[in-house]
Scaffold this active site. Structure first.
Site, PDB file in Angstrom:
ATOM      1  CB  SER A  41     -30.084 -52.477  13.540  1.00 23.69           C
ATOM      2  OG  SER A  41     -30.483 -53.447  14.451  1.00 23.69           O
ATOM      3  CB  CYS A 129     -40.234 -46.629  33.018  1.00 17.79           C
ATOM      4  SG  CYS A 129     -39.116 -47.948  33.499  1.00 17.79           S
ATOM      5  CE  LYS A 209     -31.387 -46.983  37.232  1.00 18.48           C
ATOM      6  NZ  LYS A 209     -31.922 -47.939  36.250  1.00 18.48           N
ATOM      7  NE  ARG A 231     -37.691 -56.424  34.959  1.00 22.41           N
ATOM      8  CZ  ARG A 231     -37.553 -55.153  34.569  1.00 22.41           C
ATOM      9  NH1 ARG A 231     -38.590 -54.467  34.133  1.00 22.41           N
ATOM     10  NH2 ARG A 231     -36.369 -54.566  34.620  1.00 22.41           N
ATOM     11  CG  HIS A 238     -43.242 -50.463  34.830  1.00 23.85           C
ATOM     12  ND1 HIS A 238     -43.051 -51.639  34.136  1.00 23.85           N
ATOM     13  CD2 HIS A 238     -42.081 -49.760  34.708  1.00 23.85           C
ATOM     14  CE1 HIS A 238     -41.824 -51.639  33.617  1.00 23.85           C
ATOM     15  NE2 HIS A 238     -41.226 -50.510  33.943  1.00 23.85           N
TER      16      HIS A 238
HETATM   17  P1  NAP Z   1     -33.720 -52.524  23.603  1.00 26.05           P
HETATM   18  O1  NAP Z   1     -35.050 -52.968  23.122  1.00 26.05           O
HETATM   19  O2  NAP Z   1     -32.740 -53.556  24.040  1.00 26.05           O
HETATM   20  O3  NAP Z   1     -33.058 -51.636  22.441  1.00 26.05           O
HETATM   21  C1  NAP Z   1     -31.734 -51.175  22.505  1.00 26.05           C
HETATM   22  C2  NAP Z   1     -31.434 -50.248  21.337  1.00 26.05           C
HETATM   23  O4  NAP Z   1     -30.123 -49.723  21.487  1.00 26.05           O
HETATM   24  C3  NAP Z   1     -31.474 -50.941  19.976  1.00 26.05           C
HETATM   25  O5  NAP Z   1     -31.978 -50.047  19.003  1.00 26.05           O
HETATM   26  C4  NAP Z   1     -29.997 -51.208  19.729  1.00 26.05           C
HETATM   27  O6  NAP Z   1     -29.683 -51.270  18.358  1.00 26.05           O
HETATM   28  C5  NAP Z   1     -29.383 -49.961  20.305  1.00 26.05           C
HETATM   29  N1  NAP Z   1     -27.971 -50.175  20.597  1.00 26.05           N
HETATM   30  C6  NAP Z   1     -27.429 -51.107  21.421  1.00 26.05           C
HETATM   31  N2  NAP Z   1     -26.069 -51.025  21.375  1.00 26.05           N
HETATM   32  C7  NAP Z   1     -25.778 -50.032  20.511  1.00 26.05           C
HETATM   33  C8  NAP Z   1     -24.548 -49.472  20.010  1.00 26.05           C
HETATM   34  N3  NAP Z   1     -23.369 -49.937  20.414  1.00 26.05           N
HETATM   35  N4  NAP Z   1     -24.619 -48.452  19.132  1.00 26.05           N
HETATM   36  C9  NAP Z   1     -25.820 -47.991  18.710  1.00 26.05           C
HETATM   37  N5  NAP Z   1     -27.004 -48.483  19.120  1.00 26.05           N
HETATM   38  C10 NAP Z   1     -26.976 -49.484  20.007  1.00 26.05           C
HETATM   39  O7  NAP Z   1     -33.831 -51.530  24.859  1.00 26.05           O
HETATM   40  P2  NAP Z   1     -34.984 -50.444  25.231  1.00 26.05           P
HETATM   41  O8  NAP Z   1     -35.974 -51.022  26.154  1.00 26.05           O
HETATM   42  O9  NAP Z   1     -35.465 -49.830  23.952  1.00 26.05           O
HETATM   43  O10 NAP Z   1     -34.168 -49.411  26.125  1.00 26.05           O
HETATM   44  C11 NAP Z   1     -33.233 -48.508  25.593  1.00 26.05           C
HETATM   45  C12 NAP Z   1     -32.876 -47.444  26.631  1.00 26.05           C
HETATM   46  O11 NAP Z   1     -34.059 -46.820  27.148  1.00 26.05           O
HETATM   47  C13 NAP Z   1     -32.121 -47.954  27.862  1.00 26.05           C
HETATM   48  O12 NAP Z   1     -31.202 -46.946  28.240  1.00 26.05           O
HETATM   49  C14 NAP Z   1     -33.191 -48.067  28.902  1.00 26.05           C
HETATM   50  O13 NAP Z   1     -32.681 -47.961  30.218  1.00 26.05           O
HETATM   51  C15 NAP Z   1     -34.059 -46.875  28.567  1.00 26.05           C
HETATM   52  N6  NAP Z   1     -35.434 -46.972  29.046  1.00 26.05           N
HETATM   53  C16 NAP Z   1     -36.185 -48.071  28.786  1.00 26.05           C
HETATM   54  C17 NAP Z   1     -37.496 -48.132  29.262  1.00 26.05           C
HETATM   55  C18 NAP Z   1     -38.363 -49.305  29.008  1.00 26.05           C
HETATM   56  O14 NAP Z   1     -39.488 -49.342  29.585  1.00 26.05           O
HETATM   57  N7  NAP Z   1     -37.943 -50.274  28.197  1.00 26.05           N
HETATM   58  C19 NAP Z   1     -38.025 -47.070  29.966  1.00 26.05           C
HETATM   59  C20 NAP Z   1     -37.242 -45.956  30.211  1.00 26.05           C
HETATM   60  C21 NAP Z   1     -35.951 -45.910  29.737  1.00 26.05           C
HETATM   61  P3  NAP Z   1     -29.353 -52.655  17.571  1.00 26.05           P
HETATM   62  O15 NAP Z   1     -30.661 -53.011  16.885  1.00 26.05           O
HETATM   63  O16 NAP Z   1     -28.319 -52.236  16.583  1.00 26.05           O
HETATM   64  O17 NAP Z   1     -28.908 -53.664  18.548  1.00 26.05           O
END
Ligand code: NAP
Length: 331
Positions: A41, A129, A209, A231, A238
């Site tokens: 990205s 979350c 967790k 899920r 949630h």
């Molecule tokens: P997501 O939609 O899959 O987004 C992942 C993000 O991480 C994207 O911006 C991606 O960028 C980036 N990324 C992946 N690999 C990378 C790398 N090697 N270097 C730099 N950036 C990288 O996931 P998400 O739901 O936003 O979740 C992200 C984190 O938040 C996870 O740790 C998850 O456990 C945590 N979280 C999520 C939720 C939830 O409800 N979704 C709640 C609490 C915590 P690219 O565009 O470059 O791929």
């Protein structure tokens, strides 16, 4: 007012994009915003406060001029890059599970344990979350009555698994197949009792967790908690069926009033008019919604309730931005 250089790591993801939206909505004092992501990205543009900003590649040196970094790119990225940010005097607020259980890292939900923020050594962790919404609802009960045991079953949306989870559900609904699926089974029209990996005891990591994070946030190792995390094919929000054994006798009306007055909680509880919390009602709101409040006559001082929240907001981005707000307000 002092302004801060803020980086969002994982700015193109579901949580990262929500963080940008919430920083803007809450008018966080941002001097410069730095969106960071992987090579996939880097170079793309995001919009912040009506201005296009180029996404940059995540590297250790990206943090050189950053005061606060909000991390949301997964545990392995946090493990590798959060210490690099701290070395460069950046305070990290991390959404992944990488540091949550480390003794020196505060695990914070501002409504519950704001004071822990100021004990940080560079990294502050944002809980999972499903933990955040539960602990916001439990805290007032804990303070007034004490809590002996909690049994929770979760009904978690696909956005909780990131963009890949949404893509899988949408593809299945259109009868399409993806090269790579996020869930181990079809999620459309299904319920999968498997979130994160299985542990040696047969529970999942997501379930552990919840147990460990609640004890740490409440600062009470004696609370007994058991969870089953499922899920379901809901896009956002949630839900949790929560059974609590309180430490003392209670009146239901007092519980409703207590929750009604609790910070971050909205009670929706009128079964005569079919009013109770729903994921679609919680969408794009910051509160934790509680309803179906009733006695559990099968145990002493037993209480049942239904707790719903938007996992991308209070479950992730809002809680992170709230921590940043409290951090800059100071003790
Ligand atoms: P997501 O939609 O899959 O987004 C992942 C993000 O991480 C994207 O911006 C991606 O960028 C980036 N990324 C992946 N690999 C990378 C790398 N090697 N270097 C730099 N950036 C990288 O996931 P998400 O739901 O936003 O979740 C992200 C984190 O938040 C996870 O740790 C998850 O456990 C945590 N979280 C999520 C939720 C939830 O409800 N979704 C709640 C609490 C915590 P690219 O565009 O470059 O791929």
């Amino acid at each position: 007012m002092k302004e801060y250089n803020v980086a969002v790591v994982g700015a193109t993801g579901l949580v990262g994009r929500k963080m940008l939206q919430i920083l803007e909505e809450r008018d966080f004092p941002v001097r410069e915003l730095l969106p960071l992501a992987s090579g996939r990205s880097a170079g793309k543009e995001i919009t912040f406060k009506n201005k296009p900003i180029k996404v940059e590649l995540l590297t250790p040196d990206a943090f050189r001029k950053i005061d606060i970094a909000l991390f949301s790119a997964g545990g392995s990225i946090s493990k590798k890059f959060a210490p690099e940010a701290v070395k460069r005097k950046t305070t990290v607020i991390d959404n992944s599970s990488a540091f949550r259980m480390e003794r020196k890292v505060p695990l914070v939900v501002p409504e519950v344990n704001r004071e822990k923020i100021f004990k940080h050594k560079g990294i502050i962790a944002n809980p999972n979350c499903s933990t955040i919404q539960l602990v916001v609802a439990l805290k007032p009960l804990y303070e007034r009555y004490g809590i002996k045991r909690v049994v929770v079953s979760t009904y978690q949306s696909v956005t909780g698994a990131g963009q890949g989870g949404v893509d899988q559900l949408e593809a299945e609904l259109k009868n399409q197949t993806l090269e790579e699926n996020t869930f181990p089974y079809q999620i459309a029209f299904n319920a999968i009792p498997h979130i994160d990996i299985f542990m040696d005891d047969g529970s999942t990591k997501e379930e552990w967790k919840m147990v460990n994070e609640i004890k740490k946030i409440m600062d009470d190792k004696k609370i007994e908690l058991t969870a089953t995390c499922v899920r379901i094919p809901v896009i956002g929000g949630h839900s949790e069926a929560v059974n609590v054994q309180l430490g003392k006798k209670f009146e239901l009306e007092d519980i409703r009033n207590l929750l009604h007055d609790a910070p971050g909680v909205t009670v929706i509880d009128d079964v005569e008019t079919n009013r109770y919390p729903l994921p679609i009602l919680a969408e794009d709101k910051d509160d934790v919604f509680v309803g179906r409040i009733r006695r559990d006559p099968s145990i002493k001082n037993g209480l049942n309730m239904w707790v719903v929240s938007d996992n991308l907001r209070k479950g992730a981005a809002t809680n992170t931005v709230q921590i940043a707000e409290e951090l800059i307000k100071g003790k």
